[in-house]
Design a protein around this motif. Structure first.
Motif, PDB file in Angstrom:
ATOM      1  N   VAL A 248       0.868  -1.180   0.000  1.00 48.59           N
ATOM      2  CA  VAL A 248       0.000   0.000   0.000  1.00 48.59           C
ATOM      3  C   VAL A 248       0.905   1.230   0.000  1.00 48.59           C
ATOM      4  CG1 VAL A 248      -0.163   0.198   2.532  1.00 48.59           C
ATOM      5  CG2 VAL A 248      -2.081   0.964   1.117  1.00 48.59           C
ATOM      6  N   ALA A 249       0.422   2.296  -0.588  1.00 43.14           N
ATOM      7  CA  ALA A 249       1.219   3.534  -0.586  1.00 43.14           C
ATOM      8  C   ALA A 249       1.347   4.061   0.845  1.00 43.14           C
ATOM      9  CB  ALA A 249       0.564   4.577  -1.486  1.00 43.14           C
ATOM     10  N   PRO A 250       2.472   4.687   1.170  1.00 37.39           N
ATOM     11  CA  PRO A 250       2.675   5.181   2.548  1.00 37.39           C
ATOM     12  C   PRO A 250       1.521   6.068   3.001  1.00 37.39           C
ATOM     13  CG  PRO A 250       4.702   5.390   1.278  1.00 37.39           C
ATOM     14  CD  PRO A 250       3.627   4.971   0.303  1.00 37.39           C
ATOM     15  N   GLY A 251       1.030   5.802   4.206  1.00 36.20           N
ATOM     16  CA  GLY A 251      -0.030   6.616   4.778  1.00 36.20           C
ATOM     17  C   GLY A 251      -1.416   6.331   4.222  1.00 36.20           C
ATOM     18  N   ARG A 252      -1.533   5.356   3.300  1.00 37.36           N
ATOM     19  CA  ARG A 252      -2.810   5.107   2.630  1.00 37.36           C
ATOM     20  C   ARG A 252      -3.516   3.856   3.142  1.00 37.36           C
ATOM     21  NH1 ARG A 252      -5.038   9.172   0.685  1.00 37.36           N
ATOM     22  NH2 ARG A 252      -6.114   7.980  -0.919  1.00 37.36           N
ATOM     23  N   ALA A 253      -2.907   3.114   4.068  1.00 37.85           N
ATOM     24  CA  ALA A 253      -3.583   1.934   4.611  1.00 37.85           C
ATOM     25  C   ALA A 253      -4.803   2.370   5.417  1.00 37.85           C
ATOM     26  CB  ALA A 253      -2.621   1.139   5.501  1.00 37.85           C
ATOM     27  N   TRP A 254      -5.921   1.646   5.228  1.00 38.00           N
ATOM     28  CA  TRP A 254      -7.101   1.882   6.055  1.00 38.00           C
ATOM     29  C   TRP A 254      -6.854   1.276   7.425  1.00 38.00           C
ATOM     30  CZ3 TRP A 254     -11.238  -0.242   2.097  1.00 38.00           C
ATOM     31  CH2 TRP A 254     -11.449   0.724   1.101  1.00 38.00           C
ATOM     32  N   ARG A 255      -7.067   2.072   8.452  1.00 37.17           N
ATOM     33  CA  ARG A 255      -6.921   1.582   9.812  1.00 37.17           C
ATOM     34  C   ARG A 255      -8.301   1.410  10.433  1.00 37.17           C
ATOM     35  NH1 ARG A 255      -1.927   5.143  12.032  1.00 37.17           N
ATOM     36  NH2 ARG A 255      -2.992   4.640  13.976  1.00 37.17           N
ATOM     37  N   ARG A 256      -8.341   0.695  11.557  1.00 37.54           N
ATOM     38  CA  ARG A 256      -9.643   0.540  12.199  1.00 37.54           C
ATOM     39  C   ARG A 256      -9.864   1.612  13.266  1.00 37.54           C
ATOM     40  NH1 ARG A 256      -9.638  -5.209  15.304  1.00 37.54           N
ATOM     41  NH2 ARG A 256      -9.318  -5.908  13.168  1.00 37.54           N
ATOM     42  N   ASP A 257      -8.847   2.404  13.553  1.00 36.44           N
ATOM     43  CA  ASP A 257      -8.964   3.366  14.659  1.00 36.44           C
ATOM     44  C   ASP A 257      -9.191   4.802  14.179  1.00 36.44           C
ATOM     45  OD1 ASP A 257      -6.510   4.001  13.624  1.00 36.44           O
ATOM     46  OD2 ASP A 257      -5.378   3.701  15.481  1.00 36.44           O
ATOM     47  N   GLY A 258      -9.595   4.975  12.925  1.00 32.99           N
ATOM     48  CA  GLY A 258      -9.699   6.330  12.396  1.00 32.99           C
ATOM     49  C   GLY A 258     -11.101   6.876  12.253  1.00 32.99           C
ATOM     50  N   ALA A 259     -12.107   6.135  12.759  1.00 31.93           N
ATOM     51  CA  ALA A 259     -13.482   6.622  12.621  1.00 31.93           C
ATOM     52  C   ALA A 259     -13.665   7.930  13.392  1.00 31.93           C
ATOM     53  CB  ALA A 259     -14.467   5.565  13.123  1.00 31.93           C
ATOM     54  N   GLN A 260     -14.452   8.866  12.819  1.00 37.60           N
ATOM     55  CA  GLN A 260     -14.658  10.168  13.449  1.00 37.60           C
ATOM     56  C   GLN A 260     -16.148  10.421  13.658  1.00 37.60           C
ATOM     57  OE1 GLN A 260     -12.605  13.250  11.243  1.00 37.60           O
ATOM     58  NE2 GLN A 260     -10.789  11.954  10.933  1.00 37.60           N
ATOM     59  N   VAL A 261     -16.445  11.137  14.734  1.00 36.92           N
ATOM     60  CA  VAL A 261     -17.836  11.487  15.017  1.00 36.92           C
ATOM     61  C   VAL A 261     -18.409  12.220  13.803  1.00 36.92           C
ATOM     62  CG1 VAL A 261     -19.353  12.858  16.496  1.00 36.92           C
ATOM     63  CG2 VAL A 261     -17.448  11.569  17.497  1.00 36.92           C
ATOM     64  N   GLY A 262     -19.578  11.775  13.359  1.00 38.28           N
ATOM     65  CA  GLY A 262     -20.201  12.363  12.172  1.00 38.28           C
ATOM     66  C   GLY A 262     -19.999  11.530  10.920  1.00 38.28           C
ATOM     67  N   ASP A 263     -19.024  10.616  10.957  1.00 39.53           N
ATOM     68  CA  ASP A 263     -18.857   9.696   9.823  1.00 39.53           C
ATOM     69  C   ASP A 263     -20.110   8.840   9.655  1.00 39.53           C
ATOM     70  OD1 ASP A 263     -16.268  10.508   9.317  1.00 39.53           O
ATOM     71  OD2 ASP A 263     -15.303   8.703  10.140  1.00 39.53           O
ATOM     72  N   LEU A 264     -20.356   8.427   8.429  1.00 45.56           N
ATOM     73  CA  LEU A 264     -21.370   7.400   8.202  1.00 45.56           C
ATOM     74  C   LEU A 264     -20.672   6.055   8.047  1.00 45.56           C
ATOM     75  CD1 LEU A 264     -23.888   9.149   5.765  1.00 45.56           C
ATOM     76  CD2 LEU A 264     -23.993   8.929   8.265  1.00 45.56           C
ATOM     77  N   LEU A 265     -21.376   5.001   8.479  1.00 42.09           N
ATOM     78  CA  LEU A 265     -20.867   3.633   8.337  1.00 42.09           C
ATOM     79  C   LEU A 265     -21.507   2.991   7.115  1.00 42.09           C
ATOM     80  CD1 LEU A 265     -21.100   2.531  12.073  1.00 42.09           C
ATOM     81  CD2 LEU A 265     -19.000   3.012  10.767  1.00 42.09           C
ATOM     82  N   CYS A 266     -20.678   2.373   6.287  1.00 47.15           N
ATOM     83  CA  CYS A 266     -21.154   1.711   5.071  1.00 47.15           C
ATOM     84  C   CYS A 266     -20.754   0.245   5.106  1.00 47.15           C
ATOM     85  CB  CYS A 266     -20.512   2.330   3.827  1.00 47.15           C
ATOM     86  SG  CYS A 266     -20.813   4.075   3.647  1.00 47.15           S
ATOM     87  N   VAL A 267     -21.484  -0.565   4.358  1.00 43.87           N
ATOM     88  CA  VAL A 267     -21.116  -1.971   4.216  1.00 43.87           C
ATOM     89  C   VAL A 267     -21.165  -2.335   2.733  1.00 43.87           C
ATOM     90  CG1 VAL A 267     -23.462  -2.882   4.532  1.00 43.87           C
ATOM     91  CG2 VAL A 267     -21.486  -4.268   5.197  1.00 43.87           C
ATOM     92  N   THR A 268     -20.266  -3.251   2.335  1.00 44.76           N
ATOM     93  CA  THR A 268     -20.080  -3.517   0.906  1.00 44.76           C
ATOM     94  C   THR A 268     -20.970  -4.629   0.346  1.00 44.76           C
ATOM     95  OG1 THR A 268     -18.253  -4.992   1.461  1.00 44.76           O
ATOM     96  CG2 THR A 268     -17.673  -2.721   0.876  1.00 44.76           C
ATOM     97  N   GLY A 269     -21.878  -5.172   1.173  1.00 43.35           N
ATOM     98  CA  GLY A 269     -22.760  -6.213   0.648  1.00 43.35           C
ATOM     99  C   GLY A 269     -23.691  -6.714   1.721  1.00 43.35           C
ATOM    100  N   PRO A 270     -24.670  -7.552   1.333  1.00 44.27           N
ATOM    101  CA  PRO A 270     -25.667  -8.047   2.290  1.00 44.27           C
ATOM    102  C   PRO A 270     -25.077  -9.073   3.254  1.00 44.27           C
ATOM    103  CG  PRO A 270     -26.039  -9.004   0.118  1.00 44.27           C
ATOM    104  CD  PRO A 270     -24.923  -8.008  -0.038  1.00 44.27           C
TER     105      PRO A 270
END
Lengths: 312, 312
Positions: free
Chosen positions: B139-161
């Motif tokens: 992955v490019a530096p700094g571009r990995a998705w982490r699990r600790d980055g959620a912010q108040v006001g974010d919406l949660l999405c899911v990629t399938g049923p």
């Protein structure tokens, strides 16, 4: 699927500048060292095969061995250890205590070799203990020791005495990482392999990969005191030398080197590279293994060692 | 300790420019992609826990699943799969056939995702089948998705049923690697996790890591047809929605995104990123999980899912 074991594992280790994301995420993110290749190896150890838990063998010894055999594979490539991930299947009964014990074996060895614990996967089940460690190292481009590079006229060297590892060294494995890197920096090495399954079996693998054969000088092979003790205990007539030739789990390195380089290494002070290296034979064109005894007589040598077998 | 299984594994795959040393040495030597971080994850699967061999489950399905769950972890980091190493403990009885079957499941999925098989360790024992795969991505530096980055006001999405994976999707896992990379290239994502143990359990882990809480909009959660079928079969009163909330092994991704980005992604054509993404809730300051029903009533929601437990 990280849980208690990995959480404790990750909490137990200091932060490491090689880790880009704090441990405990879905995966670890490592900064690969600039201008180096990535070296990867995996070894899985199972209760009843690679160790017998409880029978004079503690979980800490299992943890040590599981990491050490992986580091030995990195040493056989002249790679510098960087990071490991640890997957375990813990018996449901006492799984928590076993997990703690594993860590007590893994952490000191990791620290001693500058390895960062990057993550893992812990599982509970009703089966025996299984530990699978993947080790990641680094090496300069084109500098990894391969097993297929032995050349006719090379001498074969070994980094320490062999045989009788079952008396304890099969658990207290001492991976030759520092020695390998010291040798790689100062000597030309054509091929290398670590002795996991048995000297003759592992040498035969190197010869097969290289398209060469080998003649081992029997009276030159360094026989470990454990091999002497084991031969004295047993009544099956196996000699100390037989143990050195086929026991395995020595985790010493066999190196194929240009003759002058091998002699220079064998003559060096043990302080300079961390161990005494001994010349044990030479690489020849004729395939297969042969043994030369002290009187100079040469006879075929059947590779012996541990083979993972299946029922058909 | 590589033997038949790994030899066949290595023989079955084409040479790969990412491999610096031919497969079959003590370790694999990889060329890390320039200017990228190395992403590493490991998952171990055991017979009787993650699958039941023979009970409608073939070795090929186990091989597929073992690789797929690792690729799913890479997807959860928005990492591009690069290489895998495979360690197996094969039952001595039929070990050879089981090893062949594993490969039949691993190879097509590896090819589909551009993953090179770099090496492995194969063992035989009298225990049940264990497969441990370590996947390496980049992955490019700094571009990995982490699990600790959620912010108040974010919406949660899911990629399938979600829900009812036990009816077959728990084996036929479809890792969302391509979808993750497509999303990462075009959208801002604050945090991500894959649903291995259960939607509510995995969302609660993301919230805990991020120091936030979440409110899930129950009538927005996409319920899989398998969850409907499972609820219709069972008599325990578990609803399709309950299955979607806690079954696990869906291996869809949960993403925390800025609200506008989440809405843009949910409105995008499935063709553009490979799946339909649905908004299922929002990130709030108050810790813990809560559920909002169609009428707007909010109640506490206990995280449910698969937990690896030990006897004390």
């Amino acid at each position: 699927m990280e849980t208690e074991f990995v959480a404790r594992l990750l909490a137990a280790i200091p932060s490491d500048p090689r880790l880009d994301v704090p441990p405990g995420d879905d995966a670890a993110v490592l900064r690969p060292p600039a201008m180096r290749r990535t070296v990867v190896t995996v070894d899985m150890l199972m209760d009843g095969v690679d160790f017998i838990l409880g029978d004079g063998c503690t979980p800490a010894q299992v943890g040590h061995k599981a990491l050490a055999v992986n580091l030995s594979d990195l040493a056989a490539m002249a790679a510098r250890p960087e990071a490991v991930v640890v997957a375990v299947a813990l018996p449901r009964q006492d799984g928590d205590a076993i997990g703690r014990g594993l860590l007590e074996g893994i952490l000191p060895l990791a620290e001693a070799h500058g390895v960062t614990l990057a993550g893992g996967d812990t599982n509970a089940w009703n089966g025996p203990l299984v530990v699978s460690i993947t080790a990641i190292g680094s090496v300069a481009p084109g500098r990894a020791w391969r097993r297929d590079g032995a050349q006719v006229g090379d001498l074969l060297c070994v980094t320490g005495p062999l045989g009788g590892s079952i008396l304890g060294r099969h658990l207290a494995v001492n991976p030759r990482c520092r020695e390998a890197i010291a040798i790689a920096e100062a000597y030309e090495v054509h091929a290398a392999i670590d002795i996991s399954d048995g000297l003759t079996l592992d040498v035969s693998r190197m010869m097969q990969a290289s398209g060469t054969g080998a003649v081992l000088q029997l009276d030159a092979i360094p026989v470990h005191a454990d091999a002497e003790r084991l031969a004295a205990q047993a009544t099956d007539g196996t000699s100390p030398l037989d143990h050195a030739l086929g026991d395995g789990e020595d985790f010493e390195l066999v190196l194929a080197m240009p003759a002058a380089e091998a002699r220079r290494l064998a003559a060096s002070s043990p302080d300079s590279i961390g161990t005494s290296v001994v010349v044990i034979g030479e690489v020849v064109a004729e395939p297969g293994l042969r043994a030369r005894d002290a009187a100079g007589a040469v006879t075929p040598l059947t590779p012996r060692g541990y083979v993972h077998d299946f029922d058909a």
